[in-house]
Design a protein around this motif. Structure first.
Motif, PDB file in Angstrom:
ATOM      1  N   ARG A 168       0.781  -1.286   0.100  1.00 60.99           N
ATOM      2  CA  ARG A 168       0.086  -0.110  -0.029  1.00 60.99           C
ATOM      3  C   ARG A 168       0.897   1.270   0.127  1.00 60.99           C
ATOM      4  O   ARG A 168       1.851   1.206   0.639  1.00 60.99           O
ATOM      5  CB  ARG A 168      -0.866   0.010   1.345  1.00 60.99           C
ATOM      6  N   ASP A 169       0.421   2.280  -0.554  1.00 60.01           N
ATOM      7  CA  ASP A 169       1.121   3.561  -0.701  1.00 60.01           C
ATOM      8  C   ASP A 169       0.485   4.698   0.467  1.00 60.01           C
ATOM      9  O   ASP A 169       0.982   5.785   0.251  1.00 60.01           O
ATOM     10  CB  ASP A 169       1.130   4.026  -2.028  1.00 60.01           C
ATOM     11  N   ASP A 170      -0.372   3.968   0.999  1.00 53.50           N
ATOM     12  CA  ASP A 170      -0.877   5.230   1.972  1.00 53.50           C
ATOM     13  C   ASP A 170      -0.695   4.925   3.576  1.00 53.50           C
ATOM     14  O   ASP A 170      -1.049   5.341   4.507  1.00 53.50           O
ATOM     15  CB  ASP A 170      -2.566   5.183   1.905  1.00 53.50           C
ATOM     16  N   GLY A 171       0.114   3.925   3.602  1.00 53.35           N
ATOM     17  CA  GLY A 171       0.778   3.727   4.652  1.00 53.35           C
ATOM     18  C   GLY A 171       2.542   2.958   4.704  1.00 53.35           C
ATOM     19  O   GLY A 171       2.499   2.273   3.772  1.00 53.35           O
ATOM     20  N   PRO A 172       3.245   3.316   5.344  1.00 46.06           N
ATOM     21  CA  PRO A 172       4.623   2.821   5.277  1.00 46.06           C
ATOM     22  C   PRO A 172       5.032   1.801   5.672  1.00 46.06           C
ATOM     23  O   PRO A 172       4.282   0.950   6.443  1.00 46.06           O
ATOM     24  CB  PRO A 172       5.406   4.075   6.274  1.00 46.06           C
ATOM     25  N   VAL A 173       5.757   0.943   5.046  1.00 42.43           N
ATOM     26  CA  VAL A 173       6.508  -0.140   5.815  1.00 42.43           C
ATOM     27  C   VAL A 173       7.284   0.347   6.967  1.00 42.43           C
ATOM     28  O   VAL A 173       8.196   1.450   6.782  1.00 42.43           O
ATOM     29  CB  VAL A 173       7.241  -1.108   4.912  1.00 42.43           C
ATOM     30  N   GLN A 174       7.433  -0.105   8.028  1.00 47.65           N
ATOM     31  CA  GLN A 174       7.864   0.187   9.390  1.00 47.65           C
ATOM     32  C   GLN A 174       7.766  -0.786  10.501  1.00 47.65           C
ATOM     33  O   GLN A 174       7.111  -1.726  10.707  1.00 47.65           O
ATOM     34  CB  GLN A 174       6.865   1.494   9.839  1.00 47.65           C
ATOM     35  N   VAL A 175       8.837  -0.827  11.334  1.00 46.08           N
ATOM     36  CA  VAL A 175       9.051  -1.761  12.627  1.00 46.08           C
ATOM     37  C   VAL A 175       8.355  -0.781  13.499  1.00 46.08           C
ATOM     38  O   VAL A 175       8.636   0.305  13.938  1.00 46.08           O
ATOM     39  CB  VAL A 175      10.462  -2.015  12.703  1.00 46.08           C
ATOM     40  N   VAL A 176       7.494  -1.772  14.099  1.00 46.34           N
ATOM     41  CA  VAL A 176       6.667  -1.163  15.391  1.00 46.34           C
ATOM     42  C   VAL A 176       6.914  -2.158  16.682  1.00 46.34           C
ATOM     43  O   VAL A 176       7.003  -3.593  16.199  1.00 46.34           O
ATOM     44  CB  VAL A 176       5.378  -1.102  15.012  1.00 46.34           C
ATOM     45  N   SER A 177       7.118  -1.868  17.609  1.00 51.30           N
ATOM     46  CA  SER A 177       7.337  -2.486  18.701  1.00 51.30           C
ATOM     47  C   SER A 177       6.187  -2.263  19.898  1.00 51.30           C
ATOM     48  O   SER A 177       6.105  -1.055  20.265  1.00 51.30           O
ATOM     49  CB  SER A 177       8.572  -2.598  19.303  1.00 51.30           C
ATOM     50  N   THR A 178       5.641  -3.283  20.428  1.00 49.35           N
ATOM     51  CA  THR A 178       4.785  -3.102  21.589  1.00 49.35           C
ATOM     52  C   THR A 178       5.524  -3.947  22.642  1.00 49.35           C
ATOM     53  O   THR A 178       4.729  -4.462  23.740  1.00 49.35           O
ATOM     54  CB  THR A 178       3.422  -3.344  21.592  1.00 49.35           C
ATOM     55  N   VAL A 185       3.943  -4.807   7.236  1.00 48.52           N
ATOM     56  CA  VAL A 185       4.182  -4.688   5.652  1.00 48.52           C
ATOM     57  C   VAL A 185       2.557  -4.655   5.258  1.00 48.52           C
ATOM     58  O   VAL A 185       1.911  -5.620   5.252  1.00 48.52           O
ATOM     59  CB  VAL A 185       4.841  -5.826   5.184  1.00 48.52           C
ATOM     60  N   PRO A 186       2.206  -3.445   5.077  1.00 47.82           N
ATOM     61  CA  PRO A 186       0.603  -3.560   4.528  1.00 47.82           C
ATOM     62  C   PRO A 186       0.445  -3.771   3.063  1.00 47.82           C
ATOM     63  O   PRO A 186       1.005  -3.037   2.199  1.00 47.82           O
ATOM     64  CB  PRO A 186       0.037  -1.988   5.049  1.00 47.82           C
ATOM     65  N   LEU A 187      -0.322  -4.705   2.793  1.00 50.79           N
ATOM     66  CA  LEU A 187      -0.465  -4.923   1.277  1.00 50.79           C
ATOM     67  C   LEU A 187      -1.676  -4.816   0.959  1.00 50.79           C
ATOM     68  O   LEU A 187      -2.680  -4.310   1.534  1.00 50.79           O
ATOM     69  CB  LEU A 187      -0.274  -6.472   1.098  1.00 50.79           C
ATOM     70  N   ARG A 188      -1.648  -4.525  -0.570  1.00 47.83           N
ATOM     71  CA  ARG A 188      -3.092  -4.008  -1.133  1.00 47.83           C
ATOM     72  C   ARG A 188      -4.077  -5.138  -1.164  1.00 47.83           C
ATOM     73  O   ARG A 188      -5.395  -4.693  -1.087  1.00 47.83           O
ATOM     74  CB  ARG A 188      -2.703  -3.599  -2.769  1.00 47.83           C
ATOM     75  N   SER A 189      -4.116  -6.320  -1.002  1.00 45.62           N
ATOM     76  CA  SER A 189      -5.020  -7.254  -1.443  1.00 45.62           C
ATOM     77  C   SER A 189      -4.519  -8.796  -1.081  1.00 45.62           C
ATOM     78  O   SER A 189      -3.302  -8.933  -0.664  1.00 45.62           O
ATOM     79  CB  SER A 189      -5.261  -7.516  -2.958  1.00 45.62           C
ATOM     80  N   TYR A 256      -0.124   0.616  14.584  1.00 45.28           N
ATOM     81  CA  TYR A 256       0.269   1.143  13.269  1.00 45.28           C
ATOM     82  C   TYR A 256      -0.829   1.449  12.408  1.00 45.28           C
ATOM     83  O   TYR A 256      -0.963   2.649  11.865  1.00 45.28           O
ATOM     84  CB  TYR A 256       1.034  -0.120  12.554  1.00 45.28           C
ATOM     85  N   LEU A 257      -2.027   0.757  12.467  1.00 45.86           N
ATOM     86  CA  LEU A 257      -3.382   1.100  11.780  1.00 45.86           C
ATOM     87  C   LEU A 257      -3.894   2.527  12.324  1.00 45.86           C
ATOM     88  O   LEU A 257      -4.464   3.430  11.498  1.00 45.86           O
ATOM     89  CB  LEU A 257      -4.220   0.254  11.724  1.00 45.86           C
ATOM     90  N   PHE A 258      -3.656   2.652  13.632  1.00 44.63           N
ATOM     91  CA  PHE A 258      -4.436   3.534  14.422  1.00 44.63           C
ATOM     92  C   PHE A 258      -3.622   4.656  14.012  1.00 44.63           C
ATOM     93  O   PHE A 258      -4.076   5.961  13.879  1.00 44.63           O
ATOM     94  CB  PHE A 258      -4.865   3.370  15.531  1.00 44.63           C
ATOM     95  N   HIS A 259      -2.534   4.894  14.316  1.00 39.61           N
ATOM     96  CA  HIS A 259      -1.504   5.783  14.139  1.00 39.61           C
ATOM     97  C   HIS A 259      -1.284   6.617  12.815  1.00 39.61           C
ATOM     98  O   HIS A 259      -1.300   7.612  12.452  1.00 39.61           O
ATOM     99  CB  HIS A 259       0.051   5.267  14.479  1.00 39.61           C
ATOM    100  N   HIS A 260      -1.402   5.686  11.923  1.00 35.25           N
ATOM    101  CA  HIS A 260      -1.335   6.032  10.352  1.00 35.25           C
ATOM    102  C   HIS A 260      -2.894   6.388   9.731  1.00 35.25           C
ATOM    103  O   HIS A 260      -2.931   6.698   8.732  1.00 35.25           O
ATOM    104  CB  HIS A 260      -0.821   5.134   9.452  1.00 35.25           C
ATOM    105  N   ARG A 261      -3.841   6.206  10.667  1.00 40.76           N
ATOM    106  CA  ARG A 261      -5.402   6.469  10.112  1.00 40.76           C
ATOM    107  C   ARG A 261      -5.750   5.678   9.247  1.00 40.76           C
ATOM    108  O   ARG A 261      -6.730   5.951   8.398  1.00 40.76           O
ATOM    109  CB  ARG A 261      -5.310   8.195   9.937  1.00 40.76           C
ATOM    110  N   LEU A 262      -5.344   4.478   9.197  1.00 37.12           N
ATOM    111  CA  LEU A 262      -5.733   3.623   8.093  1.00 37.12           C
ATOM    112  C   LEU A 262      -7.004   2.802   8.714  1.00 37.12           C
ATOM    113  O   LEU A 262      -7.883   2.364   8.016  1.00 37.12           O
ATOM    114  CB  LEU A 262      -4.851   2.435   7.571  1.00 37.12           C
ATOM    115  N   LEU A 263      -7.177   2.950  10.062  1.00 37.52           N
ATOM    116  CA  LEU A 263      -8.209   2.562  10.678  1.00 37.52           C
ATOM    117  C   LEU A 263      -8.736   3.633  11.780  1.00 37.52           C
ATOM    118  O   LEU A 263      -7.763   3.993  12.419  1.00 37.52           O
ATOM    119  CB  LEU A 263      -8.146   1.360  11.511  1.00 37.52           C
ATOM    120  N   THR A 264     -10.022   4.009  11.644  1.00 41.90           N
ATOM    121  CA  THR A 264     -10.427   4.842  12.771  1.00 41.90           C
ATOM    122  C   THR A 264     -10.954   4.245  13.975  1.00 41.90           C
ATOM    123  O   THR A 264     -11.030   5.092  14.876  1.00 41.90           O
ATOM    124  CB  THR A 264     -11.368   5.959  12.282  1.00 41.90           C
ATOM    125  N   GLU A 265     -11.419   3.086  13.801  1.00 43.83           N
ATOM    126  CA  GLU A 265     -12.145   2.389  14.942  1.00 43.83           C
ATOM    127  C   GLU A 265     -10.977   2.061  16.066  1.00 43.83           C
ATOM    128  O   GLU A 265      -9.900   1.559  15.696  1.00 43.83           O
ATOM    129  CB  GLU A 265     -12.895   1.322  14.529  1.00 43.83           C
TER     130      GLU A 265
END
Length: 314
Positions: A168-178, A185-189, A256-265
């Protein structure tokens, strides 16, 4: 097992330590033989790090958990993959709490019970929510997420046998740690997700250059109507090549999804493992704002499928 003394004299039968109770628990599922399996070894306080690692190799699950001590509702716990000790993991947490309740070491009556796991790098908070007739619902609060700098899709996609346009081009590839550093790695399909195949030399080179434990590939589409995301989680030998249902990475993905606003819930269901014949569901909650996420939790149930005794040569 034959043990050879230094002088070359065979010793039979071998000296065996007191047996350790263990359970095999399927996590993030309410049905046996689905979700993600985890071996949980109890009364493990006398085991060395080398022995715990050897047991994890023997169990050959994606993770094996060791409960070393208990003080009230605080438990000293360690997690091992077949290849190494890891600081935090989600499905072993759900599995370990399930095993503690099943073995009577943790009392979890109807209502809410709070407990703490003292892990290698500090404590985590856990809650058990229980209603009559239901399996215990285990909620694991992960550490505040840390976001590493973004990576170029062109530098990452080949490690998974994919072209850059699969990402996907609306969210980066990124290392995240909790708690454990994982490559998001967010993919298109789902088509691209199915086609992903680790190129081991490229993956190892990427892992060494970037610094992460494992990789989480995902899409914003469930495998069932109840799912919001679907994922595959990969590592490389000596660990299992693909993990069925991951908790820590799912928490990192939620952040990651909430931080980059790919999900709002703030609350959604993540699905994983269906293509491996081990379907699992993880309930995710994110607390805070996209700019300042305070914590993320993952929750689910577990079922015990094996109860036994582990005999270890002394």
């Amino acid at each position: 097992m034959l043990l050879i003394e230094p002088a070359g004299v065979l010793k039979w039968p071998p000296t065996v330590m007191a047996p350790h109770p263990f359970l095999l628990v399927d996590a993030f599922t309410d049905r046996p033989l689905s979700g993600n399996a985890c071996a949980v070894v109890l009364d493990a306080g006398g085991l060395s790090a080398a022995t715990m690692q050897a047991i994890a190799r023997e169990m050959n699950q994606s993770e094996t958990a060791f409960v070393r001590a208990q003080a009230g509702n605080t438990f000293d716990v360690r997690y091992y993959t077949p290849g190494a000790e890891i600081p935090l993991a989600g499905h072993p947490t759900i599995a370990t709490v399930t095993a503690l309740i099943d073995s009577g070491r943790l009392q979890a009556p109807i209502g809410r019970t709070e407990l703490t796991f003292a892990l290698r790098e500090g404590p985590i908070a856990i809650a058990v929510e229980r209603r009559a007739g239901d399996l215990p619902w285990v909620v694991m609060t992960q550490r505040r997420p840390l976001f590493r700098p973004s990576l170029e899709a062109a530098a990452v996609a080949p490690a998974f046998g994919l072209p850059p346009e699969a990402v996907r081009d609306d969210g980066p590839v990124q290392v995240v740690s909790t708690g454990t550093e994982q490559l998001m790695v967010p993919l298109r399909s789902k088509e691209w997700l199915r086609r992903a195949l680790v190129d081991v030399p490229r993956y190892r080179a990427l892992q060494q250059a970037v610094g992460f434990f494992s990789a989480h590939l995902f899409v914003l589409e469930g495998e069932t109507p109840g799912g919001r995301t679907f994922a595959r989680h990969v590592a490389i030998s000596p660990d299992l090549f693909e993990d069925a249902v991951t908790g820590s990475a799912t928490g990192g993905m939620g952040a990651y999804l909430f931080h980059h606003r790919l999900l709002t819930e703030r609350d959604f269901v993540a699905e994983q493992g269906h293509w491996m014949g081990r379907p699992g569901r993880v309930a995710v909650h994110v607390e805070g704002t996209p700019q300042d996420i305070q914590w993320v939790s993952v929750a689910g149930t577990g079922v015990v499928v094996v109860r036994g005794l582990l005999e270890i040569p002394g």
